[in-house]
Design a protein around this motif. Structure first.
Motif: not given
Length: 370
Positions: A65-72
């Motif tokens: 969650a800290q290094t991604t923006k859109k990926l579920r």
């Protein structure tokens, strides 16, 4: 709508990899997938398997969650009989809120004998009914209505005015983000006669099919769709995910060369082939291939030609379109992750090309009317 792509982090890292290596690799692959336009990232949960060593998928999800923006992200799947239902319900809801919608849930009873032994069971036989009880109690927790229940195997409750101490307690709301009705739940299936697809359809859960040939894929869809309709739901092919091993390079020859020296090849040689032979999971693939071969005699060439989607972007597109014509469409192709720590660049490039050069160009049947 263009076909989406996802990744399944089983993780298929060899047993000599340390937990830190597996963890860091999983986080790095998530970053690459997020940058490349992947939709979903699914992480296995296993407790004793040296080749599948992620017992805590939530830790990977939180780090990603800290290094991604859109990926579920999803745990795929939480093995429900091994969890306390109330604790898991709260943790799922809390993490989905942390992810602000970039979370969905995978559930399963557990399919590995050694994991069952670790948790005190003689075998996996008793697990499916326990999964149902865990799910029922989790749903009751998410209703946030006061109750206390001791089931056959588990217990749970939710506090209310009559169960407060001598002072008022403000209760936290750790329900799924956007409400329970907005939490997607997914279920995986592998064998031809999969009870998992019947279970998924009866509850309006999404289906994820591990590839075992076109007869198996048709059976997975037909079972899920029939179960959906019997329960009053509408089956939609855009919800259907299909897992494949995929290796893409500039040319077919280069893709095969790189695959043969990859971590994916190592996984098949030292781990997956024996499992597929034992449980007859190659049968449908052999039937599709038209090759006169027994599962025991499957070699590297057969894997490259018929088990793995191996080739140039154009070849992989062609193979996916042929499969879709044979079995109907699906909404997402999911690439199975394999260890490539010793030579990561070809694998990383293959992942990127699947999202940028293959998925946008695959011709799918009309998923709105299929």
């Amino acid at each position: 709508m263009a076909m989406q792509c996802g990744v399944f982090m089983t993780p298929y890292n060899p047993p000599e990899r340390t937990p830190r290596q597996v963890f860091d690799w999983a986080v790095d692959i998530a970053r690459i997938c997020d940058e490349s336009g992947y939709a979903d990232y699914m992480i296995g949960e296993h407790y004793t398997l040296g080749w599948e060593n992620i017992p805590l998928p939530e830790a990977v999800i939180a780090a990603c969650a800290q290094t991604t923006k859109k990926l579920r992200f999803a745990p795929m799947a939480h093995l429900l009989p091994y969890h306390d239902p109330a604790t898991l319900a709260i943790r799922i809801g809390w993490l989905s809120q942390v992810m602000e919608g970039r979370y969905f849930l995978g559930v399963a009873p557990g399919g590995h004998h050694t994991d069952a032994i670790l948790h005190g069971y003689d075998n996996i036989g008793p697990l499916p009914p326990r999964q149902l009880e865990v799910l029922r109690l989790m749903e009751r927790v998410w209703e946030r209505k006061p109750f206390q229940e001791k089931g056959e195997w588990y217990q749970a409750g939710f506090p209310g005015p009559d169960t407060m101490p001598e002072y008022w307690v403000e209760l936290s709301n750790n329900n799924p983000y956007g409400g329970r009705e907005n939490l997607e739940v997914a279920v995986t299936a592998l064998s031809m006669n999969s009870k998992s697809m019947e279970f998924a359809g009866s509850r309006n859960y999404s289906p994820i099919s591990f590839f075992g040939g076109t007869p198996q894929m048709r059976a997975h869809w037909d079972t899920w769709a029939s179960s959906m309709e019997a329960a009053g739901f509408k089956p939609e092919r855009k919800r259907y995910r299909v897992c494949r091993d995929i290796f893409i390079a500039d040319t077919d020859a280069e893709a095969k060369r790189l695959f043969l020296k990859s971590g994916m090849m190592r996984t098949w040689k030292h781990y997956l082939k024996e499992i597929y032979v034992k449980f007859r999971l190659f049968d449908g693939i052999i039937a599709d291939s038209g090759v006169d071969i027994t599962p025991e005699n499957i070699d590297e060439d057969f894997l490259a030609e018929h088990v793995v989607l191996c080739g140039s972007p154009e070849t992989v597109i062609e193979k996916l379109e042929k499969l879709a014509d044979q079995v109907g469409g699906w909404g997402q192709i999911v690439a199975n992750q394999h260890d490539s720590l010793d030579d990561p660049k070809p694998w990383e490039e293959s992942l990127r090309r699947l999202a940028t050069e293959v998925c946008p160009k695959v011709r799918m049947p009309d998923l709105e009317t299929a």
